[in-house]
Design a protein around this motif. Sequence first.
Motif, PDB file in Angstrom:
ATOM      1  N   ASP A  38       2.823  -1.184  -5.489  1.00 50.85           N
ATOM      2  CA  ASP A  38       3.783  -1.362  -6.590  1.00 50.85           C
ATOM      3  C   ASP A  38       3.143  -1.995  -7.823  1.00 50.85           C
ATOM      4  N   THR A  39       2.226  -2.935  -7.610  1.00 53.27           N
ATOM      5  CA  THR A  39       1.683  -3.670  -8.760  1.00 53.27           C
ATOM      6  C   THR A  39       0.897  -2.764  -9.714  1.00 53.27           C
ATOM      7  N   ASP A  67      -8.204   1.557  -0.124  1.00 49.18           N
ATOM      8  CA  ASP A  67      -7.863   1.512   1.309  1.00 49.18           C
ATOM      9  C   ASP A  67      -6.899   2.627   1.685  1.00 49.18           C
ATOM     10  N   HIS A 138      -3.613 -10.930   1.509  1.00 46.05           N
ATOM     11  CA  HIS A 138      -4.669  -9.915   1.704  1.00 46.05           C
ATOM     12  C   HIS A 138      -5.059  -9.248   0.401  1.00 46.05           C
ATOM     13  N   GLY A 140      -6.728  -5.438  -0.473  1.00 39.04           N
ATOM     14  CA  GLY A 140      -6.926  -4.221   0.304  1.00 39.04           C
ATOM     15  C   GLY A 140      -6.272  -4.468   1.651  1.00 39.04           C
ATOM     16  N   LYS A 167       8.003  -0.739   2.872  1.00 42.15           N
ATOM     17  CA  LYS A 167       8.637  -0.462   1.565  1.00 42.15           C
ATOM     18  C   LYS A 167       8.101   0.803   0.903  1.00 42.15           C
ATOM     19  N   TYR A 168       6.912   1.242   1.303  1.00 42.90           N
ATOM     20  CA  TYR A 168       6.335   2.423   0.664  1.00 42.90           C
ATOM     21  C   TYR A 168       6.852   3.735   1.258  1.00 42.90           C
ATOM     22  N   LYS A 201       5.718 -13.011  -5.882  1.00 43.26           N
ATOM     23  CA  LYS A 201       4.277 -13.224  -5.729  1.00 43.26           C
ATOM     24  C   LYS A 201       3.853 -14.642  -6.162  1.00 43.26           C
TER      25      LYS A 201
HETATM   26  C1  F6R Z   1      -2.841  -1.245  -1.487  1.00 41.05           C
HETATM   27  C2  F6R Z   1      -3.513  -2.520  -1.175  1.00 41.05           C
HETATM   28  C3  F6R Z   1      -2.712  -3.729  -0.855  1.00 41.05           C
HETATM   29  C4  F6R Z   1      -1.760  -4.090  -2.007  1.00 41.05           C
HETATM   30  C5  F6R Z   1      -0.989  -5.367  -1.715  1.00 41.05           C
HETATM   31  C6  F6R Z   1       0.070  -5.611  -2.770  1.00 41.05           C
HETATM   32  O1  F6R Z   1      -3.802  -0.246  -1.741  1.00 41.05           O
HETATM   33  O2  F6R Z   1      -4.698  -2.574  -1.161  1.00 41.05           O
HETATM   34  O3  F6R Z   1      -3.573  -4.797  -0.593  1.00 41.05           O
HETATM   35  O4  F6R Z   1      -2.507  -4.250  -3.173  1.00 41.05           O
HETATM   36  O5  F6R Z   1      -0.369  -5.302  -0.466  1.00 41.05           O
HETATM   37  O6  F6R Z   1       0.991  -4.567  -2.766  1.00 41.05           O
HETATM   38  P1  F6R Z   1       2.080  -4.393  -3.896  1.00 41.05           P
HETATM   39  O7  F6R Z   1       1.364  -4.149  -5.170  1.00 41.05           O
HETATM   40  O8  F6R Z   1       2.899  -3.190  -3.464  1.00 41.05           O
HETATM   41  O9  F6R Z   1       2.865  -5.653  -3.925  1.00 41.05           O
END
Ligand code: F6R
Length: 242
Positions: A38-39, A67, A138, A140, A167-168, A201
């Motif tokens: 999402d970010t 990843d 985490h 990646g 969520k994805y 976050k």
């Molecule tokens: C996705 C990845 C994850 C996300 C992390 C944040 O390729 O490497 O580490 O960057 O889980 O996810 P969002 O942006 O959806 O909050």
Amino acid sequence: MRLQVYKSYEELSKTTADIIINLVKSKPDAVICLASGDTPRRTCEIVAERGIRERIDFSKFTFIGLDEWVGMPKNNAGSCYYFFETLLIKPLQLSSSQVHLFDALSKNLDDECKKMDKTISEKAGIDLMVVGIGMNGHIGFNEPGVSFDNYSHVIDLDETTITVGQKYFKDAVILKQGITLGLQHLMNSKKAIVIANGTKKAAVIKQAVNGPVSSLFPASIIQEHENGYVMIDEDAATLINK
Ligand code: F6R
């Protein structure tokens, strides 16, 4: 590490897109690694919109996907592959030879890791990594407890990642393992940016920026990157000691 706070998610995304585009303009054969999720979604949209509108030449850079969920078909809309395919690869007409994403359906995931590490070392390393931060810290799929010394590897996913990862996906999926670049790739990259937005976050950003550097909270490693940035919006900045 430097901390930069932006007024809104849109401003954060515009600035991140600027950094990516300016790198491609100044170094057309740059190696750039991005996270999905999402970010960085809006950043990718802006890069693609501007790339098309301003006729920016993206044909020479190398794109590395951070990843993938192990066992995830590429056509699943929740896969990292699908994210990049729809937001960057198709709109910017990137060729298959310049795009390097893990094949998470491969029967030999170790070979996938070796292939990725070889690609990166043959290109003389990554110029820019833009990564998100998970609700467990985490980067990646470098989950809490991971070795800071890893390059590409396959890892059992943490409970938080398995839960939040739903969520994805439109339908519930079984998520067990991830295949990911390692934190050595992050530390060896010429520039590394952790991006985050939203109040959800705020606590993890505080821990990444103000907490001890520990493999129990992988994102804290950004504090030790000589050219490392944490770029966040005001909502994600509410808990940090500035
Ligand atoms: C996705 C990845 C994850 C996300 C992390 C944040 O390729 O490497 O580490 O960057 O889980 O996810 P969002 O942006 O959806 O909050």
